[in-house]
Design a protein around this motif. Sequence first.
Motif, PDB file in Angstrom:
ATOM      1  N   GLY A 103       0.797  -1.229   0.000  1.00 39.66           N
ATOM      2  CA  GLY A 103       0.000   0.000   0.000  1.00 39.66           C
ATOM      3  C   GLY A 103       0.819   1.262   0.000  1.00 39.66           C
ATOM      4  O   GLY A 103       0.293   2.342  -0.309  1.00 39.66           O
ATOM      5  N   LEU A 106       0.749   3.984  -2.775  1.00 42.33           N
ATOM      6  CA  LEU A 106      -0.266   5.035  -2.887  1.00 42.33           C
ATOM      7  C   LEU A 106       0.305   6.423  -2.641  1.00 42.33           C
ATOM      8  O   LEU A 106      -0.190   7.419  -3.196  1.00 42.33           O
ATOM      9  N   GLN A 176      -0.987   5.218  -9.479  1.00 42.01           N
ATOM     10  CA  GLN A 176      -0.830   4.798  -8.093  1.00 42.01           C
ATOM     11  C   GLN A 176      -2.055   4.081  -7.537  1.00 42.01           C
ATOM     12  O   GLN A 176      -1.952   3.399  -6.512  1.00 42.01           O
ATOM     13  N   ALA A 177      -3.202   4.208  -8.184  1.00 42.61           N
ATOM     14  CA  ALA A 177      -4.434   3.628  -7.649  1.00 42.61           C
ATOM     15  C   ALA A 177      -4.348   2.122  -7.410  1.00 42.61           C
ATOM     16  O   ALA A 177      -4.838   1.636  -6.378  1.00 42.61           O
ATOM     17  N   PHE A 179      -2.067   0.345  -6.276  1.00 39.83           N
ATOM     18  CA  PHE A 179      -1.368   0.024  -5.032  1.00 39.83           C
ATOM     19  C   PHE A 179      -2.325  -0.012  -3.840  1.00 39.83           C
ATOM     20  O   PHE A 179      -2.038  -0.655  -2.830  1.00 39.83           O
ATOM     21  N   GLY A 180      -3.440   0.677  -3.948  1.00 39.46           N
ATOM     22  CA  GLY A 180      -4.393   0.686  -2.856  1.00 39.46           C
ATOM     23  C   GLY A 180      -4.992  -0.675  -2.576  1.00 39.46           C
ATOM     24  O   GLY A 180      -5.417  -0.953  -1.443  1.00 39.46           O
ATOM     25  N   VAL A 181      -5.019  -1.545  -3.583  1.00 37.27           N
ATOM     26  CA  VAL A 181      -5.618  -2.867  -3.397  1.00 37.27           C
ATOM     27  C   VAL A 181      -4.819  -3.686  -2.387  1.00 37.27           C
ATOM     28  O   VAL A 181      -5.378  -4.530  -1.682  1.00 37.27           O
ATOM     29  N   TYR A 182      -3.508  -3.438  -2.295  1.00 35.14           N
ATOM     30  CA  TYR A 182      -2.693  -4.191  -1.332  1.00 35.14           C
ATOM     31  C   TYR A 182      -3.174  -4.011   0.108  1.00 35.14           C
ATOM     32  O   TYR A 182      -2.949  -4.868   0.961  1.00 35.14           O
ATOM     33  N   LEU A 183      -3.818  -2.891   0.376  1.00 38.25           N
ATOM     34  CA  LEU A 183      -4.259  -2.610   1.740  1.00 38.25           C
ATOM     35  C   LEU A 183      -5.316  -3.593   2.228  1.00 38.25           C
ATOM     36  O   LEU A 183      -5.585  -3.660   3.434  1.00 38.25           O
TER      37      LEU A 183
END
Length: 419
Positions: A103, A106, A176-177, A179-183
Amino acid sequence: MTDETRATTDAGSRSSAPGPGRATLWVILASATLTVMAGAILGPIVPAIQSNLGVSESLAGLIITTHGALIVAVSPVAGWVIDRVGPRRPFVAGLLLYGAGGGAGLVVDSFAPLLASRAVLGIGVAFVYVGVTVLIYDCYEGRRMSRALGLRSSANSVGAVVWPLVGGGLGTLSWQAPFGVYLIAVPLGVVAAATVPETGRSAAGESDGHGADGPDATDDGDEDGADGVTGVLAALRRRPGLLSVYLLYFAANALLYAIVVFYPGLLEGIGLTSSLSISLYLAANGAAGGTSAALYDRLVERTGRHALVGAAVALWVVAFAFAAAADSALTAVPAVVAFGLGQGLVFPASFAWIEALAPAARQGQYSSYLASAGYTGQFVSPVLFGPLVPAFGVRGVFVAAAALSAAGGVAFAVALTRR
């Protein structure tokens, strides 16, 4: 290798641990998709990463591959830790590291910090990957273990289909969006802490004398219970089937990435140039693998692991032969489907063999070597097959893959005959 599952001696000493509920299995399967997502979700946005960070294509590619190198290096450490404290806490910690490292993209907008965050992600993946494996070993037995291993491989295949599509969709919003899925790993880690039971692996190892200074759970002598290179070499010498499993898993992953890396070039050569069209063929490979993996427990009960692996190798030979000959959109389909079907049988069989062959108190350690073998196979696949493209064209890759698969099948049959 043997089809009979070894009755591990620490099963009785773990029997007092709480049994796994349905939520535990769902957490395990969801986490299995994350190990695939680690690199797959960013594949569609590599050009955007390159342009926004102002780096070369090869440096942008490091954002995809760095975590894999850390998985290879850190997995043995993860296995060592899991054998001593049990899988639950390292697994939960791995999920939290996964969320933090993944994450971070992001908010990070320069190359070096982003590369460092990918290293943290790789450490998290290593602990999640090995943790998932040992949790299945500890929580399930017999047919239920076969079922869980098959579903785990099926979940991996589903992740290989879904996550690149998610990454591509979010990439249209910003680079960058995705990368938010990793959260998603952070709340999953919280759920895991609440639902995954302590398996009693560490306590069982100590009480049975399987700790760092005790004997192994088998009757093979003290050498298998030793730590370090000496213990590993002793186990491989006494159980040569372990090395065969590692080679099988290495080959399966190397051949998989021959499809992932080189099949798009073959498709472009027959006129399929859109990214959507290419993604559909790769998705078909994942869907086929997910289907056969979901049926693994039923199939292995009827035929045995040796027969399934033999069938998988035969499917690979057929798959690469079709790939080498494909000259239209229709004739390009059987190759990815046949390879996926074989892959879905080999992956759960490999994990089941490690559970059956590894010293009982060292299953985390020896399953970690399987993870390292698999990611090494993925990493070296372009190095092994890439030089064939300038000399023989992209079809030469698949001719070579078919020949290697056939040679592997012959070696497998000879080994079974001698056994």
